[in-house]
Design an enzyme around this catalytic site. Structure first.
Site, PDB file in Angstrom:
ATOM      1  N   ARG A  32      28.826  55.498  40.763  1.00 21.29           N
ATOM      2  CA  ARG A  32      27.355  55.433  40.761  1.00 21.29           C
ATOM      3  C   ARG A  32      26.723  56.645  41.432  1.00 21.29           C
ATOM      4  NH1 ARG A  32      26.761  48.937  41.851  1.00 21.29           N
ATOM      5  NH2 ARG A  32      26.502  48.339  39.669  1.00 21.29           N
ATOM      6  N   LYS A 197      33.265  33.831  35.286  1.00 19.16           N
ATOM      7  CA  LYS A 197      32.529  32.616  34.949  1.00 19.16           C
ATOM      8  C   LYS A 197      31.840  32.699  33.593  1.00 19.16           C
ATOM      9  CE  LYS A 197      31.549  31.089  39.658  1.00 19.16           C
ATOM     10  NZ  LYS A 197      30.483  30.742  40.609  1.00 19.16           N
ATOM     11  N   GLY A 353      29.500  47.159  36.150  1.00 12.98           N
ATOM     12  CA  GLY A 353      30.148  46.196  37.032  1.00 12.98           C
ATOM     13  C   GLY A 353      31.655  46.372  37.127  1.00 12.98           C
ATOM     14  N   GLY A 377      24.618  43.714  35.593  1.00  8.75           N
ATOM     15  CA  GLY A 377      23.608  42.666  35.467  1.00  8.75           C
ATOM     16  C   GLY A 377      22.455  43.075  34.582  1.00  8.75           C
TER      17      GLY A 377
END
Length: 396
Positions: A32, A197, A353, A377
């Protein structure tokens, strides 16, 4: 950024995404920071006095030394090839004095913006008051932290209401790529989803069932799909409350002609990798996971099947690793997908991510991918069809 006109001598506040993992003061993945350099350098080269604001981690609205941006500021200076000043606060005496001392082409990094409760406050007045303090430091604002544009936060949203504002090069490139994924994508269009998830990806699956040609499902979320089909998943991660939702997705996919590809084999162990214990991986059929088996990666046959499904793709979006890639014994599924993406004839997008971290950790050349996003996200919310506050405020 051209919309800002002449920036020489102007104080330009840049919201960057410098939220990198630290081991003490050691940066363990500087992706980043590197991605933030071009916009900061372009402004400095044009003679702007560049004020960089960013967050790191999740401090609770007050200073916390373990989340200091000081080591990040030092590395940014090395990458820019110039001294970068560091303010020990965000809008206080140090920030004001350091900004006042800037000369044309110089750069300062302000301390972690989340050390101030107003940054992430849900109260509009509290956020606005903090944004006013930030805005007082500058003459213009450039939004270049793609990893936070889905957040309605002071340094992302409210500051843009108070200063002449523009998109930075990184954010503009990210939005351009994501629009190519959602507006008339080249086909076949294949989406690979992993991570722990299924609940994190519900909105994306919902939206893409009408857009993608194939959905490849791996990672911890796959066990909810396998259970929904009636299979035993042992001790694997399972979201019982999502079983009906997943069944409805499988039915919708069949009705709409979207192929959902699930693993046919799984790498299991008896427990999650930790400490000094040597992993004991074994490969089992996906429909024969033993009661004591904990699924930690897709198996080798599944890796080959996923690669084959990607071979002729003209558009690919990948978000979420196929297994616990941090442990070599459970990294091969993720490696197989990453390897396949480097050979995709069309546009390949790694959706930020953990996927981006995995690509770097597994030693792939980043240039081999069409685009590696800096915001997991934000990418997912864009693909869900949600409005991103940090983009909407710039496009008003």
């Amino acid at each position: 950024m051209d919309s800002l006109g002449e920036v020489r001598g102007k104080r330009v506040l840049v919201r960057s995404d410098l939220n990198v993992p630290l081991d003490g003061d050691t940066i363990t993945d500087e992706g980043r920071i590197k991605a933030s350099v071009p916009t900061i350098k372009a402004l400095a080269d044009r003679g702007a006095r560049v004020i960089v604001t960013a967050h790191l981690g999740r401090p609770k609205g007050e200073p916390d030394p373990k989340y200091s941006l000081r080591p990040v500021a030092a590395r940014l200076g090395e990458l820019l090839g110039q001294d970068v000043a560091f303010a020990t606060d965000t809008v206080g005496e140090s920030a004001q004095a350091t900004v006042a001392a800037l000369e044309d082409g110089q750069v300062v990094v302000l301390e972690n913006v989340r050390f101030n409760a107003g940054e992430t406050s849900k109260d509009d007045e509290s956020r606005s008051a903090f944004a006013a303090q930030l805005a007082n430091l500058a003459d213009a604002f450039v939004s270049d932290g793609f990893g936070v544009v889905h957040r309605k936060q002071a340094s992302v949203y409210d500051v843009a209401l108070r200063l002449p504002s523009a998109m930075g090069g990184l954010v503009a490139a990210e939005i351009d790529v994501l629009r190519r994924l959602t507006v008339d994508p080249a086909r076949p269009y294949v989406v690979v989803l992993g991570g722990s998830k299924v609940s994190d990806k519900l909105g994306v699956i919902d939206n893409l069932l009408g857009k993608a040609d194939k959905l490849l499902i791996g990672g911890g979320m796959v066990f909810t799909f396998l259970k929904a089909q009636g299979h035993e998943v042992g001790k694997s991660l399972l979201e019982e409350d999502q079983l009906d939702r997943v069944r409805s997705y499988l039915a919708r996919a069949e009705e709409s002609g979207v192929e959902i590809l699930l693993p046919t084999d799984i790498v299991v162990d008896s427990e999650f990798p930790s400490g000094d214990r040597e992993p004991e991986p074994r490969v089992v059929p996906a429909d024969e996971i033993p009661a004591d088996g904990l699924g930690l990666d897709i198996g080798p046959e599944s890796g080959k099947a996923f690669a084959a499904a990607l071979a002729d793709a003209q558009t690919v979006f990948w978000n979420g690793p196929m297994g616990v890639f941090e442990t070599p014994a459970f990294a091969e599924g993720t490696r197989a997908v990453a390897e396949a993406l480097t050979k995709v004839p069309g546009l390949s997008v790694v959706g930020g991510g953990d996927s981006a971290a995995a690509v770097r950790k597994l030693g792939f050349d980043e240039a081999a991918f069409g685009h590696i996003s800096t915001g997991g996200g934000a990418s997912l919310e864009f693909l869900e069809g949600k409005e991103l506050p940090g983009i909407a405020v710039l496009e008003r």
